[in-house]
Scaffold this motif. Structure first.
Motif, short mmCIF file in Angstrom:
data_model
loop_
_atom_site.label_atom_id
_atom_site.label_comp_id
_atom_site.label_asym_id
_atom_site.label_seq_id
_atom_site.Cartn_x
_atom_site.Cartn_y
_atom_site.Cartn_z
N LEU A 1 36.27 65.58 95.61
CA LEU A 1 37.10 65.53 96.52
C LEU A 1 37.28 64.32 97.23
O LEU A 1 38.18 63.56 97.49
N TYR A 2 36.01 63.77 97.71
CA TYR A 2 35.81 62.78 98.90
C TYR A 2 35.27 61.70 98.18
O TYR A 2 35.11 60.55 98.74
N GLY A 3 34.80 61.77 97.00
CA GLY A 3 33.94 60.53 96.21
C GLY A 3 32.90 59.74 97.08
O GLY A 3 31.86 60.74 97.63
N SER A 4 32.74 58.35 97.49
CA SER A 4 31.87 57.83 98.03
C SER A 4 31.58 58.34 99.72
O SER A 4 30.81 58.07 100.27
N SER A 5 32.65 58.99 100.11
CA SER A 5 32.85 59.45 101.61
C SER A 5 32.32 60.88 101.70
O SER A 5 32.48 61.34 102.74
#
Length: 74
Positions: A36-40
């Motif tokens: 859902l948020y990838g690298s975050s």
């Protein structure tokens, strides 16, 4: 529709309610956060932990802290 009696779900820390540990596990939440948020994803998990802590939901705080720790190891 089946009614859920929340009195049966005691988190063991003085709060009565359905804890995230009852619904999922940190590994599954880690994978979902990455999708859902990838690298975050680690930042998102940290905010979830902070929100749970501020709301007094200690079991959920520990859940999100475990997710955050797994994300930081990646």
């Amino acid at each position: 529709m089946t009614k859920i009696d929340i009195e049966e779900f005691d988190t063991g820390v003085g709060n009565v309610g359905l804890a995230l540990w009852e619904l999922s596990n940190p590994q599954a939440a880690t994978e979902a956060a990455i999708a859902l948020y990838g690298s975050s994803a680690a930042t998102a998990a940290a905010w979830c932990a902070v929100s749970a802590r501020c709301d007094g939901r200690e079991a959920d705080y520990r859940f999100w802290l475990a997710v955050f720790a797994q994300l930081r190891q990646r």
